[in-house]
Write a protein that holds these residues in place. Structure first.
Motif, PDB file in Angstrom:
ATOM      1  N   ILE A 281       0.849  -1.201   0.000  1.00 40.57           N
ATOM      2  CA  ILE A 281       0.000   0.000   0.000  1.00 40.57           C
ATOM      3  C   ILE A 281       0.883   1.248   0.000  1.00 40.57           C
ATOM      4  O   ILE A 281       0.622   2.211  -0.737  1.00 40.57           O
ATOM      5  CB  ILE A 281      -0.952  -0.010   1.216  1.00 40.57           C
ATOM      6  CG1 ILE A 281      -1.957  -1.169   1.091  1.00 40.57           C
ATOM      7  CG2 ILE A 281      -1.691   1.328   1.358  1.00 40.57           C
ATOM      8  CD1 ILE A 281      -2.729  -1.476   2.368  1.00 40.57           C
ATOM      9  N   GLY A 282       1.950   1.224   0.797  1.00 38.71           N
ATOM     10  CA  GLY A 282       2.884   2.354   0.838  1.00 38.71           C
ATOM     11  C   GLY A 282       3.546   2.593  -0.510  1.00 38.71           C
ATOM     12  O   GLY A 282       3.669   3.741  -0.965  1.00 38.71           O
ATOM     13  N   LEU A 283       3.955   1.524  -1.163  1.00 41.88           N
ATOM     14  CA  LEU A 283       4.592   1.636  -2.485  1.00 41.88           C
ATOM     15  C   LEU A 283       3.622   2.221  -3.508  1.00 41.88           C
ATOM     16  O   LEU A 283       3.975   3.128  -4.269  1.00 41.88           O
ATOM     17  CB  LEU A 283       5.061   0.254  -2.953  1.00 41.88           C
ATOM     18  CG  LEU A 283       6.341  -0.283  -2.314  1.00 41.88           C
ATOM     19  CD1 LEU A 283       6.396  -1.804  -2.405  1.00 41.88           C
ATOM     20  CD2 LEU A 283       7.572   0.327  -2.972  1.00 41.88           C
ATOM     21  N   LEU A 284       2.398   1.689  -3.523  1.00 44.21           N
ATOM     22  CA  LEU A 284       1.423   2.149  -4.517  1.00 44.21           C
ATOM     23  C   LEU A 284       1.021   3.601  -4.230  1.00 44.21           C
ATOM     24  O   LEU A 284       0.895   4.413  -5.153  1.00 44.21           O
ATOM     25  CB  LEU A 284       0.196   1.237  -4.540  1.00 44.21           C
ATOM     26  CG  LEU A 284      -0.783   1.479  -5.694  1.00 44.21           C
ATOM     27  CD1 LEU A 284      -0.087   1.376  -7.047  1.00 44.21           C
ATOM     28  CD2 LEU A 284      -1.952   0.497  -5.634  1.00 44.21           C
ATOM     29  N   HIS A 285       0.860   3.938  -2.950  1.00 39.56           N
ATOM     30  CA  HIS A 285       0.541   5.328  -2.597  1.00 39.56           C
ATOM     31  C   HIS A 285       1.660   6.262  -3.065  1.00 39.56           C
ATOM     32  O   HIS A 285       1.406   7.349  -3.600  1.00 39.56           O
ATOM     33  CB  HIS A 285       0.343   5.463  -1.084  1.00 39.56           C
ATOM     34  CG  HIS A 285       0.091   6.874  -0.651  1.00 39.56           C
ATOM     35  ND1 HIS A 285       1.119   7.781  -0.452  1.00 39.56           N
ATOM     36  CD2 HIS A 285      -1.062   7.562  -0.423  1.00 39.56           C
ATOM     37  CE1 HIS A 285       0.594   8.948  -0.119  1.00 39.56           C
ATOM     38  NE2 HIS A 285      -0.721   8.836  -0.083  1.00 39.56           N
ATOM     39  N   THR A 286       2.906   5.845  -2.865  1.00 34.64           N
ATOM     40  CA  THR A 286       4.046   6.673  -3.261  1.00 34.64           C
ATOM     41  C   THR A 286       4.081   6.854  -4.775  1.00 34.64           C
ATOM     42  O   THR A 286       4.409   7.937  -5.275  1.00 34.64           O
ATOM     43  CB  THR A 286       5.351   6.028  -2.752  1.00 34.64           C
ATOM     44  OG1 THR A 286       5.254   5.890  -1.329  1.00 34.64           O
ATOM     45  CG2 THR A 286       6.567   6.857  -3.088  1.00 34.64           C
ATOM     46  N   LYS A 287       3.718   5.813  -5.501  1.00 36.43           N
ATOM     47  CA  LYS A 287       3.659   5.939  -6.961  1.00 36.43           C
ATOM     48  C   LYS A 287       2.554   6.923  -7.374  1.00 36.43           C
ATOM     49  O   LYS A 287       2.729   7.754  -8.264  1.00 36.43           O
ATOM     50  CB  LYS A 287       3.382   4.567  -7.575  1.00 36.43           C
ATOM     51  CG  LYS A 287       3.295   4.603  -9.092  1.00 36.43           C
ATOM     52  CD  LYS A 287       2.442   3.477  -9.636  1.00 36.43           C
ATOM     53  CE  LYS A 287       1.973   3.829 -11.048  1.00 36.43           C
ATOM     54  NZ  LYS A 287       0.918   2.935 -11.528  1.00 36.43           N
ATOM     55  N   MET A 288       1.397   6.832  -6.688  1.00 35.40           N
ATOM     56  CA  MET A 288       0.242   7.656  -7.062  1.00 35.40           C
ATOM     57  C   MET A 288       0.380   9.110  -6.584  1.00 35.40           C
ATOM     58  O   MET A 288      -0.084  10.025  -7.246  1.00 35.40           O
ATOM     59  CB  MET A 288      -1.042   7.040  -6.470  1.00 35.40           C
ATOM     60  CG  MET A 288      -1.438   5.715  -7.115  1.00 35.40           C
ATOM     61  SD  MET A 288      -2.628   4.765  -6.096  1.00 35.40           S
ATOM     62  CE  MET A 288      -4.081   5.794  -6.114  1.00 35.40           C
ATOM     63  N   PHE A 289       1.000   9.303  -5.416  1.00 33.00           N
ATOM     64  CA  PHE A 289       1.084  10.648  -4.811  1.00 33.00           C
ATOM     65  C   PHE A 289       2.527  10.938  -4.372  1.00 33.00           C
ATOM     66  O   PHE A 289       2.795  11.153  -3.194  1.00 33.00           O
ATOM     67  CB  PHE A 289       0.151  10.736  -3.591  1.00 33.00           C
ATOM     68  CG  PHE A 289      -1.265  10.310  -3.863  1.00 33.00           C
ATOM     69  CD1 PHE A 289      -2.180  11.181  -4.455  1.00 33.00           C
ATOM     70  CD2 PHE A 289      -1.693   9.030  -3.522  1.00 33.00           C
ATOM     71  CE1 PHE A 289      -3.493  10.787  -4.697  1.00 33.00           C
ATOM     72  CE2 PHE A 289      -3.007   8.624  -3.761  1.00 33.00           C
ATOM     73  CZ  PHE A 289      -3.902   9.502  -4.352  1.00 33.00           C
ATOM     74  N   PRO A 290       3.484  10.943  -5.318  1.00 33.59           N
ATOM     75  CA  PRO A 290       4.903  11.049  -4.928  1.00 33.59           C
ATOM     76  C   PRO A 290       5.237  12.329  -4.180  1.00 33.59           C
ATOM     77  O   PRO A 290       6.148  12.354  -3.349  1.00 33.59           O
ATOM     78  CB  PRO A 290       5.653  10.975  -6.269  1.00 33.59           C
ATOM     79  CG  PRO A 290       4.640  11.300  -7.316  1.00 33.59           C
ATOM     80  CD  PRO A 290       3.321  10.854  -6.774  1.00 33.59           C
ATOM     81  N   GLU A 291       4.463  13.388  -4.450  1.00 29.64           N
ATOM     82  CA  GLU A 291       4.775  14.674  -3.814  1.00 29.64           C
ATOM     83  C   GLU A 291       4.465  14.681  -2.319  1.00 29.64           C
ATOM     84  O   GLU A 291       4.931  15.553  -1.584  1.00 29.64           O
ATOM     85  CB  GLU A 291       4.002  15.812  -4.519  1.00 29.64           C
ATOM     86  CG  GLU A 291       2.496  15.820  -4.337  1.00 29.64           C
ATOM     87  CD  GLU A 291       1.731  14.714  -5.074  1.00 29.64           C
ATOM     88  OE1 GLU A 291       0.528  14.552  -4.786  1.00 29.64           O
ATOM     89  OE2 GLU A 291       2.316  14.013  -5.925  1.00 29.64           O
TER      90      GLU A 291
END
Length: 254
Positions: free
Chosen positions: A96-106
């Protein structure tokens, strides 16, 4: 840790300390207490530790996906008015952390993954537990750790209750399928967020080669090993886990 749960609108979470926000993401069968060592160690060191309860069994079945959990996490970050967060996830929480980081890197300053799914298909377990067979569930729970004694009766009872709840079982399988669909091998090379990978040398759920692959694919990652350790290093070796993470945060000025 139940007594510290804050209920705030649709969010339930634990919050300790002030400073740099560190959001902890639990796994599929993992409770908030899995991170007790982290949540006690880092607040005195200038971190605001938040552990949201992920809606693993609360979403409608069709929305029970890794992507929806990542979107839920973004809603929580916005609700709390946070920015430049450090995400720390174990197993499904890492995914979930990886996918969130991909979706909302800022939104994400740094990422910490341990025993994470996202690359390895049987990260959710090979075949699903036989309902009603307590000894089988006990063995499965013990296999998660290098030292089977870490799988206390409380942990085994919780897993047993989950797999004997038909709706929870159906949703667990839905999440496992979603995790396989959301394989991130093509995304990782484009994710430049600094990432700390902490892995148990004896992890049988996401074996050591999975950690090496994360390390190779992520452009800005550091990989650390913990000996005599299975799938949940922060539970099995909390002191080692905390010291590795603290040293990495200092090295990176986070």
């Amino acid at each position: 840790m139940e007594e510290h749960l804050i209920e705030d609108g649709k969010y339930r979470y634990i919050e300790k300390g002030e400073g740099t926000p560190m959001i902890i993401l639990h796994g599929l069968m993992g409770g908030l207490s899995n991170f007790q060592g982290v949540s006690e160690y880092f607040p005195p060191k200038g971190y605001q530790v938040l552990i949201p309860e992920l809606p693993i069994y609360d979403m409608p079945l069709l929305k029970t996906t890794v992507k929806n959990f990542a979107t839920f996490l973004e809603g929580f970050i916005e609700h709390k008015g946070l920015k430049d967060v450090i995400l720390l996830g174990n197993s499904l929480g890492g995914h979930i952390g990886l996918l969130h980081t991909k979706m909302f890197p800022e939104m994400v300053k740094a990422l910490v993954i341990t025993g994470s799914s996202g690359l390895y298909e049987s990260a959710m377990g090979d075949g699903y537990p036989k309902r009603g067979d307590y000894e089988f569930i006990k063995k499965k729970a013990e296999d998660v750790f290098y030292d089977p004694k870490v799988a206390t009766k409380e942990i085994v009872d919780e897993v047993f209750a989950t797999v004997n709840d038909r709706m929870k079982l159906v949703k667990t399988l839905a999440i496992a399928k979603s995790a396989i669909r959301h394989n991130m091998s093509k995304d990782l090379p484009h994710m430049n967020t600094p990432t700390c990978i902490i892995w148990g040398e004896n992890d049988t759920v996401t074996p050591p080669n999975v950690a090496k692959e994360f390390h190779e694919l992520l452009p800005d990652s550091d990989l650390y090993w913990i000996e005599k350790c299975g799938h949940a290093p922060m539970m099995e070796h909390p002191n080692d886990f905390n010291h590795i993470l603290e040293a990495w945060l200092k090295k990176r000025n986070f």
